[in-house]
Design an enzyme around this catalytic site. Structure first.
Site, PDB file in Angstrom:
ATOM      1  N   ASP A   9       0.856  -1.194   0.000  1.00  0.00           N
ATOM      2  CA  ASP A   9       0.000   0.000   0.000  1.00  0.00           C
ATOM      3  C   ASP A   9       0.888   1.239   0.000  1.00  0.00           C
ATOM      4  O   ASP A   9       1.652   1.468   0.938  1.00  0.00           O
ATOM      5  CB  ASP A   9      -0.894  -0.021   1.243  1.00  0.00           C
ATOM      6  CG  ASP A   9      -1.909   1.106   1.252  1.00  0.00           C
ATOM      7  OD1 ASP A   9      -1.913   1.932   0.314  1.00  0.00           O
ATOM      8  OD2 ASP A   9      -2.713   1.166   2.205  1.00  0.00           O
ATOM      9  N   ASP A 105      -3.208   2.666  -5.795  1.00  0.00           N
ATOM     10  CA  ASP A 105      -2.108   2.698  -4.826  1.00  0.00           C
ATOM     11  C   ASP A 105      -1.914   1.419  -4.032  1.00  0.00           C
ATOM     12  O   ASP A 105      -1.059   1.369  -3.148  1.00  0.00           O
ATOM     13  CB  ASP A 105      -2.313   3.866  -3.858  1.00  0.00           C
ATOM     14  CG  ASP A 105      -3.667   3.798  -3.162  1.00  0.00           C
ATOM     15  OD1 ASP A 105      -4.549   3.056  -3.632  1.00  0.00           O
ATOM     16  OD2 ASP A 105      -3.848   4.504  -2.145  1.00  0.00           O
ATOM     17  N   GLU A 106      -2.678   0.375  -4.328  1.00  0.00           N
ATOM     18  CA  GLU A 106      -2.559  -0.872  -3.581  1.00  0.00           C
ATOM     19  C   GLU A 106      -2.461  -2.050  -4.540  1.00  0.00           C
ATOM     20  O   GLU A 106      -2.936  -1.989  -5.672  1.00  0.00           O
ATOM     21  CB  GLU A 106      -3.756  -1.078  -2.647  1.00  0.00           C
ATOM     22  CG  GLU A 106      -3.979   0.018  -1.619  1.00  0.00           C
ATOM     23  CD  GLU A 106      -5.187  -0.246  -0.751  1.00  0.00           C
ATOM     24  OE1 GLU A 106      -5.345  -1.400  -0.288  1.00  0.00           O
ATOM     25  OE2 GLU A 106      -5.992   0.674  -0.538  1.00  0.00           O
TER      26      GLU A 106
END
Length: 412
Positions: A9, A105-106
């Site tokens: 993350d 973003d992950e």
């Protein structure tokens, strides 16, 4: 062989990219916010300094400024976020081809088959943290576990730039004391229902009666019970591998708040036209419908219901959405609707057999289906506004008269 699943993350992603490009933002209370002009004026990301003032994601700009008058507002630069997202995904791809993005973003990584080359799951996680930091100037938090939900839990436990390992031997000590809301798949509404049944922690959830959870939450209750007990076996998809379609939906924020039933139904109809088209493209029908309603205070609630029979007819979907809305919404003085969303789920494929109702007009539905297909082809050829329902003319961006370009295309 026990799996090794990582969840990576990127910390405060939007803000981290902005502070990397503009070092003068570092150490200040900063919020990356959407456009006020486009009615998306909410907080998308915030710095650690802003968090100390209680600034929250999805909070309106005026609320954030009231809590922190010296808050620095920064506009988003999505092209930069996409660039760094792809750069980091490329680093992940050097360790495994099983990289499943979860937003920009992950990502989950299955490194089970990579351990002979790169070391244990923990060692691979440490290498990724170091490389992302050195090669991009950003940081990631990593969770390492034997399944996807626990890996995500682990990445949430130590932020920023942390690493947490949750193994099968110790997951009860690390996971069960956590609140239910910390696990993926449990939103505020589900957490509230669980709390009403005396279930507050993941340990409470794991030790609850499976039958009682199914009565409380349906199939979702059984799935959450399995996850809390560490029995999730969902795979990490390979790059380019598509996830099976579970629902088809659309949402929109209008240029002005909706203040009456007619305006809301018009919006539902517009959204359902798009949902209907996408269902036809994929050869699917919806057996149930869900609506999301966001009011002028940015409070969002969702409702769902089964349909009497699977359908993809836009008008039927819009009417079902409106029935849900009317059942749960109460117009009060000054209360308005900011945005609505519609989603068809419980999808079935064309040709699937189901029990017909005596009240179904199958011949009429078949004619409407052929008509909708013809409308799709006309819009694909001449443009979205070439064929519009009369009730939508003059609303939602549709002109009452076709443009000169549209008229010329139609004439040709």
């Amino acid at each position: 062989m026990e799996r090794a699943i990582l969840h990576c993350d990127l910390n405060n992603f939007f803000y981290s990219v902005e502070s990397r490009d503009y070092p003068e933002l570092r150490g200040r209370a900063v919020a990356v916010c959407g456009s006020v002009e486009d009615r998306h004026g909410i907080v998308l990301a915030k710095s650690e300094e802003a968090k100390k003032y209680g600034i929250r994601t999805a909070q309106t700009i005026w609320q954030a400024k009231r809590q922190c008058p010296h808050l620095v507002i920064c506009e988003p630069h999505y092209e930069r976020y996409i660039y760094f997202s792809r750069l980091v995904q490329g680093i992940y791809g050097e360790y495994t081809d099983q990289v499943e993005p979860f937003g920009m973003d992950e990502a989950w990584l299955d490194v089970t088959g990579s351990r002979r080359l790169f070391g244990t799951g923990k060692e691979i996680g440490e290498k990724l943290r170091r490389r992302v930091r050195e090669e991009t100037g950003l940081t990631i938090s990593v969770g390492v576990s034997f399944n996807k939900p626990f890996a995500k839990l682990g990445s949430d436990l130590k932020k920023p730039d942390g690493l947490t390992v949750i193994e099968r031997a110790d997951f009860k000590e690390k996971v069960w004391p956590l609140s239910c809301s910390q696990m993926i798949g449990i939103g505020p509404a589900t957490a509230k229902r669980l709390a009403g049944a005396g279930i507050f922690t993941l340990g409470d959830l794991a030790n609850a009666s499976l039958d009682s959870l199914k009565r409380l939450l349906g199939k979702c209750g059984g799935r959450l019970w399995q996850t809390a007990n560490g029995w999730d076996a969902s795979p990490v998809r390979r790059e380019g591998e598509e996830e099976p379609v579970k629902s088809v939906g659309n949402s929109m924020t209008e240029s002005a708040d909706l203040a009456d039933d007619q305006a809301v139904f018009s919006m539902f109809l517009l959204l359902c036209e798009n949902v209907s088209r996408r269902l036809r493209e994929q050869g699917l029908l919806a057996g149930a419908i869900a609506v999301d309603i966001r009011d002028d205070m940015l409070t969002t609630v969702g409702h769902q219901a089964k349909l009497t029979a699977p359908t993809r007819n836009a008008l039927e979907l819009a009417r079902a959405a409106m029935r849900l809305f009317s059942r749960h919404w109460r117009w009060e003085r000054g209360r308005t609707v900011r945005s609505v969303g519609v989603r068809g789920y419980d999808l079935v494929e064309d040709g699937t057999v189901w029990q017909l109702s005596f009240f179904q007009e199958t011949a009429r539905e078949e004619r409407l289906e052929r008509l909708a297909g013809d409308a799709d082809r006309l819009r694909a050829r001449y443009g979205r506004g070439a064929l519009v329902r009369a009730s939508l003319l003059g609303r939602n961006g549709y002109s009452k008269t076709p443009s000169v370009l549209q008229r010329e295309r139609i004439q040709r």
